[in-house]
Design an enzyme around this catalytic site. Sequence first.
Site, PDB file in Angstrom:
ATOM      1  N   ASP A   8       0.826  -1.197   0.000  1.00 10.02           N
ATOM      2  CA  ASP A   8       0.000   0.000   0.000  1.00 10.02           C
ATOM      3  C   ASP A   8       0.863   1.250   0.000  1.00 10.02           C
ATOM      4  O   ASP A   8       1.873   1.324   0.706  1.00 10.02           O
ATOM      5  CB  ASP A   8      -0.890  -0.036   1.255  1.00 10.02           C
ATOM      6  CG  ASP A   8      -1.896   1.089   1.299  1.00 10.02           C
ATOM      7  OD1 ASP A   8      -2.759   1.141   0.418  1.00 10.02           O
ATOM      8  OD2 ASP A   8      -1.821   1.912   2.231  1.00 10.02           O
TER       9      ASP A   8
ATOM     10  N   GLU B  65      14.883 -14.266  -0.724  1.00  3.94           N
ATOM     11  CA  GLU B  65      15.326 -15.408   0.074  1.00  3.94           C
ATOM     12  C   GLU B  65      14.325 -16.565  -0.001  1.00  3.94           C
ATOM     13  O   GLU B  65      14.648 -17.698   0.360  1.00  3.94           O
ATOM     14  CB  GLU B  65      15.500 -14.996   1.541  1.00  3.94           C
ATOM     15  CG  GLU B  65      16.636 -14.013   1.778  1.00  3.94           C
ATOM     16  CD  GLU B  65      16.721 -13.620   3.240  1.00  3.94           C
ATOM     17  OE1 GLU B  65      16.225 -14.399   4.103  1.00  3.94           O
ATOM     18  OE2 GLU B  65      17.260 -12.539   3.534  1.00  3.94           O
TER      19      GLU B  65
END
Length: 551
Positions: free
Chosen positions: A214, A274
């Site tokens: 957002d 990751e």
Amino acid sequence: MNVQNTVELSKSTKAKSEWWRGGVIYQIYPRSFQDSNGDGIGDLKGITQRLDYIADLGVDAIWISPFFKSPMKDFGYDVSDYRDVDPMFGSLEDFRVLLDQAHAKGLKVMIDLVLSHTSDQHPWFGESHANRDNPKSDWYVWADPKPDGTPPNNWLSIFGGSAWQWEPRRLQYYLHNFLSSQPDLNFHCTEVQDALLDVARFWLEMGVDGFRLDTINFYFHDKYLRDNPALPAEERNASIAPTVNPYNHQDHHYSKSQPENIAFLERLRALTDEYEGRACLGEVGDAQRGLEIMGQYTSGDQRMHMCYAFEFLEKRALTAPYAKQVFDQLEEKAGDAWPCWAFSNHDVERHASRWDLNDAAIRQHAVLMMCLRGSACLYQGEELGLHEADVPFEKLQDPYGIEFWPEFKGRDGCRTPMVWATQDEHSGFSTGEPWLPVSTAQTERAVDRLEANDQSMLHHYRRAIALRHAHPALTSGAQSNMKQIGPVLTFQREDASEAVFCAFNLGTEAQRVDLPLGDWRVIGQELGGSDGAGSVTLHPAQFCLMAKDKG
């Protein structure tokens, strides 16, 4: 739509880590999707109950608007606990069940992270606003008043008025770009960045497939708190705030979109990388520089995977000249950007009403979205052809609409409950009184009614999405040779194996269109008829798609 040579949708053909590139994302506003317990508010169990419906659409992923603990002053976009589910939506276990079942059906799950600000009920703010000496004293944006006691600068809130709120305990103002109950975090503080990255890791460890971020360009503010310059009247653009809001009178050069943001986005991307196959979708809220910022934030492979700006979420209709202008600007400012297009979402009037589209035009726009280069977001109910609901003032919940009524009615009209069953009480959304009234007009397009008609809008959306997945050139291929021929937009998509020619009449008059030469086959069409081997006449809301194998 006539789809020829459609192949079985197979998401396994996409590289596992690249599912987002050209993917179709279905946005769920959880308060209004499906209520499972009769309290009139949609919840996580309700979403789980409807996963088969979503999977049958053929979309790649769902994006769920915030369901974190919150006082709900801005309906979840004011977070008081980033690591827990608000009881009105269920529990963390309910989310884990939703996540597992979505994955079992081949759906990715993205959640809405609101990192630029928190609720004033968040413990971080409770500590920060107590005094100037506590460990979190600089976790939010605090500033001394001017000598006359007024706010430190002229920055404005999107929800109206000054972006600064006085705090008597600190004898300072704090920044809030939205409601005064949504204080902005201070991203210049490394500890804040670290804490937010820990939040992201919490959800990644749980198994979410990505984040919708957002107000991604609001993270950093100008540390010198310089005044925003005035914006000339002719440059004002109401795509971010309504015309009655003084927010449109400024060029928000210093209150957002700061260069320091790039380094944080790279930290967030490194964390996401990751975990295999995760993706970040950023919301760029800027009426003047949206495409430029989108390009900056998605450049290379160390920042966001994709972003969306507001070019196709504003009042201005998607005409052929405007579409070409947007893509020309995108090419000029951010040629390697990966956009994500949306025509509707939880913050704007539904595009069927905003652009005054009839059913034929809604169908055409659905196909156009599936053909444009970039990823695509569909907003719940869009696949039913829903228009904006009319919510009377006494039923309004949105503080934005209440503030600017009646010139701006707020966002409740696009947030009314999903309509599932024509004859059921509250259209199958809930057995209790819904938090917003169900629209009687929308009930005429309830899922059960459209499901029974294979020529309905719902089935059309399914075919349009299937068409996109059937042709990798439409999913992730290059886009070239975009032209505007009167009201007609034409362009070509291609990858190593196939080229696709696309023509859309977005105007109100018929237009003859020359077709490409060579061994092309029609893969999708709604047109009046061919003028011969080399051309076709497209009437309003008609289109023609043709494909050719390469080799």
